[in-house]
Design an enzyme around this catalytic site. Structure first.
Site, mmCIF file in Angstrom:
data_model
loop_
_atom_site.group_PDB
_atom_site.id
_atom_site.type_symbol
_atom_site.label_atom_id
_atom_site.label_comp_id
_atom_site.label_asym_id
_atom_site.label_seq_id
_atom_site.Cartn_x
_atom_site.Cartn_y
_atom_site.Cartn_z
ATOM 1 N N TYR A 149 0.406 -1.213 0.322
ATOM 2 C CA TYR A 149 -0.349 -0.245 0.217
ATOM 3 C C TYR A 149 0.748 1.364 -0.106
ATOM 4 O O TYR A 149 0.565 1.899 -0.295
ATOM 5 C CB TYR A 149 -1.180 -0.372 1.379
ATOM 6 C CG TYR A 149 -1.338 0.773 1.681
ATOM 7 C CD1 TYR A 149 -2.508 1.155 0.853
ATOM 8 C CD2 TYR A 149 -1.755 1.873 2.408
ATOM 9 C CE1 TYR A 149 -3.478 1.878 0.445
ATOM 10 C CE2 TYR A 149 -2.356 3.297 2.445
ATOM 11 C CZ TYR A 149 -3.451 3.727 2.043
ATOM 12 O OH TYR A 149 -4.325 4.460 2.067
ATOM 13 N N ASN A 178 -4.570 8.635 9.175
ATOM 14 C CA ASN A 178 -5.806 7.965 10.057
ATOM 15 C C ASN A 178 -7.007 9.141 9.604
ATOM 16 O O ASN A 178 -7.552 9.327 10.752
ATOM 17 C CB ASN A 178 -5.630 7.336 10.878
ATOM 18 C CG ASN A 178 -4.700 6.349 11.174
ATOM 19 O OD1 ASN A 178 -4.973 5.215 10.792
ATOM 20 N ND2 ASN A 178 -3.622 6.123 12.118
ATOM 21 N N ALA A 193 -8.912 0.997 12.928
ATOM 22 C CA ALA A 193 -9.195 1.304 14.975
ATOM 23 C C ALA A 193 -10.218 1.743 15.218
ATOM 24 O O ALA A 193 -11.193 1.392 15.824
ATOM 25 C CB ALA A 193 -7.701 1.671 15.270
ATOM 26 N N ARG A 287 2.479 6.380 15.327
ATOM 27 C CA ARG A 287 2.953 7.661 13.867
ATOM 28 C C ARG A 287 2.293 8.844 14.182
ATOM 29 O O ARG A 287 0.993 8.691 15.190
ATOM 30 C CB ARG A 287 2.412 6.690 12.682
ATOM 31 C CG ARG A 287 2.146 7.729 12.194
ATOM 32 C CD ARG A 287 1.324 6.990 9.962
ATOM 33 N NE ARG A 287 2.612 5.793 9.982
ATOM 34 C CZ ARG A 287 1.721 4.866 8.559
ATOM 35 N NH1 ARG A 287 0.882 4.453 9.220
ATOM 36 N NH2 ARG A 287 2.568 3.966 8.569
HETATM 37 P P1 NAD Z 1 -13.083 3.502 0.939
HETATM 38 O O1 NAD Z 1 -12.584 2.580 0.743
HETATM 39 O O2 NAD Z 1 -14.166 3.787 1.785
HETATM 40 O O3 NAD Z 1 -13.420 4.554 -0.623
HETATM 41 C C1 NAD Z 1 -12.445 4.059 -2.152
HETATM 42 C C2 NAD Z 1 -13.078 3.753 -2.569
HETATM 43 O O4 NAD Z 1 -12.871 3.139 -3.683
HETATM 44 C C3 NAD Z 1 -14.570 2.846 -2.143
HETATM 45 O O5 NAD Z 1 -15.526 2.941 -2.243
HETATM 46 C C4 NAD Z 1 -14.157 1.603 -3.589
HETATM 47 O O6 NAD Z 1 -15.342 0.477 -4.271
HETATM 48 C C5 NAD Z 1 -13.514 2.887 -4.680
HETATM 49 N N1 NAD Z 1 -12.574 1.774 -5.462
HETATM 50 C C6 NAD Z 1 -11.289 0.901 -5.226
HETATM 51 N N2 NAD Z 1 -11.221 0.551 -6.725
HETATM 52 C C7 NAD Z 1 -11.572 1.089 -7.533
HETATM 53 C C8 NAD Z 1 -11.856 0.844 -8.583
HETATM 54 N N3 NAD Z 1 -11.010 0.060 -9.321
HETATM 55 N N4 NAD Z 1 -12.360 1.532 -9.120
HETATM 56 C C9 NAD Z 1 -13.492 2.862 -9.366
HETATM 57 N N5 NAD Z 1 -13.821 2.716 -7.383
HETATM 58 C C10 NAD Z 1 -12.923 2.548 -6.603
HETATM 59 O O7 NAD Z 1 -11.756 3.960 1.030
HETATM 60 P P2 NAD Z 1 -11.600 5.801 1.946
HETATM 61 O O8 NAD Z 1 -11.196 6.226 3.693
HETATM 62 O O9 NAD Z 1 -12.238 6.808 1.519
HETATM 63 O O10 NAD Z 1 -10.097 6.309 1.016
HETATM 64 C C11 NAD Z 1 -10.552 7.313 -0.052
HETATM 65 C C12 NAD Z 1 -8.513 7.670 0.077
HETATM 66 O O11 NAD Z 1 -8.294 7.953 0.373
HETATM 67 C C13 NAD Z 1 -8.567 5.930 -0.366
HETATM 68 O O12 NAD Z 1 -7.161 6.670 -1.469
HETATM 69 C C14 NAD Z 1 -7.305 6.042 0.664
HETATM 70 O O13 NAD Z 1 -5.921 5.107 0.408
HETATM 71 C C15 NAD Z 1 -6.655 6.928 0.647
HETATM 72 N N6 NAD Z 1 -6.547 7.799 2.338
HETATM 73 C C16 NAD Z 1 -7.416 6.731 3.850
HETATM 74 C C17 NAD Z 1 -6.980 6.780 4.359
HETATM 75 C C18 NAD Z 1 -8.546 6.858 5.675
HETATM 76 O O14 NAD Z 1 -8.197 6.365 7.566
HETATM 77 N N7 NAD Z 1 -9.449 6.872 5.347
HETATM 78 C C19 NAD Z 1 -5.287 7.320 5.494
HETATM 79 C C20 NAD Z 1 -4.930 7.058 4.456
HETATM 80 C C21 NAD Z 1 -5.128 7.808 2.764
#
Ligand code: NAD
Length: 332
Positions: A149, A178, A193, A287
């Site tokens: 990741y 987070n 978490a 972190r």
């Molecule tokens: P989430 O999993 O709720 O949302 C991500 C969405 O992307 C999901 O609904 C999923 O169905 C969609 N997705 C995955 N593959 C796909 C594809 N091939 N085509 C279209 N849609 C697709 O996650 P989130 O918490 O909303 O995270 C959003 C972004 O923020 C992500 O890039 C994640 O890596 C980043 N991020 C989140 C956190 C956190 O704490 N939530 C922390 C660091 C980074």
């Protein structure tokens, strides 16, 4: 307000809140895209062009960016530690989403592009001690990010930088630490978490079984950013003229996982026996977000207290567990 905006990953936690925010701001031309079936979107709005598509595919990215001026990429195959430690290949395949979205944005004349990176890009050797100093942006190098990741996030950050340099596509990158809040994943294996602890405490309370399983020793430290701060920060970074490099977007309120459990127990008015599962995925030992740069650049940092945010998150998850019909997807 008349510009077409693409929100990729709009069926997810942060993407759903971003669409809600853009609508509140008066935007009228929003395209919301996610791979999930509509019934699984956390938030879905009738006055938005909702599309189900797999954005790993270049064709789908071409269609999604057609006519769009602004693009927010929040789509990724992701989850909490339990997911990313056991699904490194899947996590790395998200590189296809960002790469194809960047190419399609360049080809379709998009004016600005946002990428959601993560604190998982930071060098693991700087996170071995729970009492580590907070992570500054330069701590991502020399590169030793979270396997799978984190490498995908670091690579995609650089892709954004080079698309800006070589193809003049303005890109903005935030490293989220987070994020938590209502209308996000709270069960099923991808939860993080704060949601997992709320769910476990509520389950113990409802079952009158006063025990909780905690991953690791509970002494690992983290900071947690409430969703409203995340959305505010995304918008500030996205529209900034001078934040043209990856920047921390996270709370600086550091807690141990045990302290987070204390807080949720207090909200629930319950005390639980703690069973520590030492072989469970638990991530780095310490972190936290150093917010010096965001303070300097934007005169702002995330400021919702953990207690305030956790009370709202607990209440929402409680509703999900006790009255899902009433509470789930209420904006459909
Ligand atoms: P989430 O999993 O709720 O949302 C991500 C969405 O992307 C999901 O609904 C999923 O169905 C969609 N997705 C995955 N593959 C796909 C594809 N091939 N085509 C279209 N849609 C697709 O996650 P989130 O918490 O909303 O995270 C959003 C972004 O923020 C992500 O890039 C994640 O890596 C980043 N991020 C989140 C956190 C956190 O704490 N939530 C922390 C660091 C980074």
């Amino acid at each position: 307000m008349s510009q077409k905006i693409l929100v990729a990953g709009a069926g997810g936690f942060i993407g759903g809140h971003l669409v809600a925010h853009l609508l509140r701001q008066g935007h009228k031309d929003i395209r919301a895209v996610d791979i999930k079936p509509f019934e699984d979107w956390y938030q879905k709005f009738p006055n938005v062009e909702n599309v189900q598509a797999d954005l790993q595919l270049k064709d789908a990215c071409d269609r999604a960016t057609k006519g769009a001026t602004l693009v927010y990429n929040l789509a990724a195959d992701m989850g909490g530690m339990g997911f990313i430690e056991l699904n490194r290949g899947l996590c790395m395949l998200s590189v296809l989403i960002n790469t194809h979205l960047l190419m399609a944005s360049r080809d379709n004349g998009v004016k600005r592009f946002f990428y959601s990176s993560s604190a998982c890009v930071y060098n693991a050797s700087k996170q071995t001690d729970p009492n580590m100093t907070a992570l500054r942006e330069e701590d991502a190098y020399p590169a030793m990010p979270e396997d799978g990741y984190g490498w995908e996030k670091l690579f995609s950050e650089r892709m954004c930088r080079h698309f800006m340099e070589d193809f003049k596509l303005p890109t903005r990158v935030a490293r989220f630490h987070n994020v938590y809040g209502p209308e996000g994943t709270w069960d099923g294996g991808r939860e993080k978490a704060p949601a997992a602890i709320c769910r476990k405490v509520i389950a113990a309370k409802l079952a009158k079984k006063h025990e909780i399983e905690i991953w690791g020793t509970g002494n690992q430290t983290r900071s947690f950013m409430y969703i409203d701060d995340c959305i505010t920060g995304i918008e500030k970074i996205f529209h900034s003229d001078n934040v043209t490099f990856p920047i921390n977007l996270g709370s600086a309120e550091k807690v141990t996982i045990n302290q987070l459990v204390d807080m949720v127990e207090d909200i629930a008015a319950i005390k639980l026996k703690r069973n520590y599962k030492l072989d469970a995925p638990k991530g780095v030992n310490g972190r936290n977000s150093d917010n010096t740069l965001i303070e300097k650049m934007l005169k702002w940092e995330p400021n919702t207290s953990l207690r305030t945010g956790m009370e709202k998150t607990y209440a929402w998850i409680y509703d999900q567990m006790t009255n899902p019909e009433k509470s789930r997807n209420f904006r459909r």
